[in-house]
Design a protein around this motif. Sequence first.
Motif, PDB file in Angstrom:
ATOM      1  N   ALA A 187       0.820  -1.215   0.000  1.00 33.52           N
ATOM      2  CA  ALA A 187       0.000   0.000   0.000  1.00 33.52           C
ATOM      3  C   ALA A 187       0.851   1.261   0.000  1.00 33.52           C
ATOM      4  N   ALA A 188       1.978   1.216   0.686  1.00 28.57           N
ATOM      5  CA  ALA A 188       2.806   2.419   0.827  1.00 28.57           C
ATOM      6  C   ALA A 188       3.722   2.658  -0.368  1.00 28.57           C
ATOM      7  N   PHE A 189       4.136   1.578  -1.064  1.00 32.48           N
ATOM      8  CA  PHE A 189       5.215   1.757  -2.038  1.00 32.48           C
ATOM      9  C   PHE A 189       4.986   1.095  -3.393  1.00 32.48           C
ATOM     10  N   HIS A 190       3.820   0.497  -3.630  1.00 30.78           N
ATOM     11  CA  HIS A 190       3.638  -0.158  -4.920  1.00 30.78           C
ATOM     12  C   HIS A 190       3.682   0.864  -6.053  1.00 30.78           C
ATOM     13  N   ASP A 191       4.185   0.408  -7.193  1.00 29.82           N
ATOM     14  CA  ASP A 191       4.275   1.245  -8.392  1.00 29.82           C
ATOM     15  C   ASP A 191       5.160   2.472  -8.168  1.00 29.82           C
ATOM     16  N   SER A 192       6.151   2.347  -7.281  1.00 29.50           N
ATOM     17  CA  SER A 192       7.069   3.448  -7.002  1.00 29.50           C
ATOM     18  C   SER A 192       8.402   3.206  -7.697  1.00 29.50           C
ATOM     19  N   SER A 193       9.050   4.294  -8.082  1.00 27.78           N
ATOM     20  CA  SER A 193      10.316   4.203  -8.812  1.00 27.78           C
ATOM     21  C   SER A 193      11.237   5.345  -8.433  1.00 27.78           C
ATOM     22  N   TRP A 194      12.544   5.099  -8.645  1.00 29.11           N
ATOM     23  CA  TRP A 194      13.521   6.167  -8.679  1.00 29.11           C
ATOM     24  C   TRP A 194      13.552   6.725 -10.096  1.00 29.11           C
ATOM     25  N   HIS A 195      13.609   8.034 -10.207  1.00 28.29           N
ATOM     26  CA  HIS A 195      13.700   8.692 -11.515  1.00 28.29           C
ATOM     27  C   HIS A 195      14.908   9.625 -11.516  1.00 28.29           C
ATOM     28  N   PHE A 196      15.717   9.508 -12.568  1.00 33.36           N
ATOM     29  CA  PHE A 196      16.875  10.384 -12.745  1.00 33.36           C
ATOM     30  C   PHE A 196      16.812  10.988 -14.142  1.00 33.36           C
ATOM     31  N   PHE A 197      17.068  12.282 -14.219  1.00 29.79           N
ATOM     32  CA  PHE A 197      16.977  13.007 -15.488  1.00 29.79           C
ATOM     33  C   PHE A 197      18.376  13.150 -16.056  1.00 29.79           C
ATOM     34  N   ASN A 198      18.538  12.718 -17.286  1.00 32.63           N
ATOM     35  CA  ASN A 198      19.862  12.707 -17.894  1.00 32.63           C
ATOM     36  C   ASN A 198      19.804  13.471 -19.216  1.00 32.63           C
ATOM     37  N   LEU A 199      20.024  14.784 -19.128  1.00 32.27           N
ATOM     38  CA  LEU A 199      19.896  15.647 -20.306  1.00 32.27           C
ATOM     39  C   LEU A 199      21.242  16.229 -20.702  1.00 32.27           C
ATOM     40  N   ALA A 200      21.409  16.418 -22.002  1.00 30.84           N
ATOM     41  CA  ALA A 200      22.627  17.032 -22.517  1.00 30.84           C
ATOM     42  C   ALA A 200      22.368  18.402 -23.143  1.00 30.84           C
ATOM     43  N   CYS A 201      21.166  18.609 -23.705  1.00 31.14           N
ATOM     44  CA  CYS A 201      20.902  19.879 -24.378  1.00 31.14           C
ATOM     45  C   CYS A 201      19.426  20.241 -24.286  1.00 31.14           C
ATOM     46  N   GLU A 202      19.148  21.528 -24.489  1.00 28.78           N
ATOM     47  CA  GLU A 202      17.783  22.049 -24.367  1.00 28.78           C
ATOM     48  C   GLU A 202      16.843  21.457 -25.430  1.00 28.78           C
ATOM     49  N   ASN A 203      17.380  21.014 -26.534  1.00 23.15           N
ATOM     50  CA  ASN A 203      16.524  20.460 -27.589  1.00 23.15           C
ATOM     51  C   ASN A 203      15.727  19.258 -27.131  1.00 23.15           C
ATOM     52  N   GLU A 204      16.186  18.583 -26.098  1.00 20.43           N
ATOM     53  CA  GLU A 204      15.476  17.410 -25.588  1.00 20.43           C
ATOM     54  C   GLU A 204      14.225  17.791 -24.800  1.00 20.43           C
ATOM     55  N   LEU A 205      14.029  19.067 -24.539  1.00 18.59           N
ATOM     56  CA  LEU A 205      12.941  19.515 -23.681  1.00 18.59           C
ATOM     57  C   LEU A 205      11.676  19.893 -24.441  1.00 18.59           C
ATOM     58  N   GLN A 206      11.599  19.559 -25.710  1.00 14.98           N
ATOM     59  CA  GLN A 206      10.385  19.824 -26.477  1.00 14.98           C
ATOM     60  C   GLN A 206       9.211  19.051 -25.881  1.00 14.98           C
ATOM     61  N   LEU A 207       8.067  19.724 -25.721  1.00 16.27           N
ATOM     62  CA  LEU A 207       6.908  19.081 -25.108  1.00 16.27           C
ATOM     63  C   LEU A 207       6.123  18.253 -26.102  1.00 16.27           C
TER      64      LEU A 207
END
Length: 287
Positions: free
Chosen positions: A266-286
């Motif tokens: 109940a407390a932790f199911h479907d939980s993950s660590w997330h790390f953002f690994n970006l090199a340039c602003e072009n990757e930020l297109q929505l």
Amino acid sequence: MATSTKVLTLESPTQTGEWTVVLPRKGRHRRNSRKITIAKGQQQEQQPWVPTDLEIDPERQSKLMHKIQACMKKIENSQFFLAFLDQMQIPKVLNHFHRVLGSESQLQMVIYGIGSIESHETPRLQLSLALLMKRKFSWIGDIEVFDPVLSATESRVLEDLGCSVLSLNEQGRREAKKSTLFFMPHCEAVLYNNLLQANWGVESLNRIALFGNSFETYEQHVSFKYYDQEVSRMNSSVAESVTHILAARRFIDEFRIETISDDYFAAFHDSSWHFFNLACENELQLN
């Protein structure tokens, strides 16, 4: 244990003109569906906050401290915690933490949406895990906590445990000006989205380690159920609540955790660590 499936559906509007996105769960936890309320045409703003009850009850304070200490002991001696620590220390995960740290010695921890630690065991288990992480790893620094439901008594207990309770409802919009671990298990999608939006830049996102709901699950299973009336407005409102979550999947390294036993599902199911690994602003297109 298999993770639950989140499906976003849209209920009819409330009298205040808000739409509610419902995230039902499968199986026995279905009745505990979480809701996201989205005000139409209204940006969420940061606001000063104080508990609605200003009196601290010493008896409740003592009982709650005892409950949290019991939770910490339970988790510390569990197979779940051993597996959790092992995962944090495998090279590919530990390397991400080192990268987020950069030249800094510690990661500040910010806990959003913890809920009522006095009323429910699930928030106590989540808080206990965060406190044990700080105890275990010297590179985890000060802990700041916020949830608008916290009482004065709960706030005092959190302070007694070494945490700082924020006096500002940031709506999840904390800009990571230094290396930060955001601890947000089972928060509403809009809080994750707010956090990403506030940090939508290469430098800021690369300073963040995030523990919370699996973004992979959002990407795979988010679906919208629209009513016939006012479709375009509902589409815009609901889509905005997950836009940055879905866009971030392109440059996230995600590591799901194992709940091991029903005690921690109940407390932790479907939980993950997330790390953002970006090199340039072009990757930020929505789009």
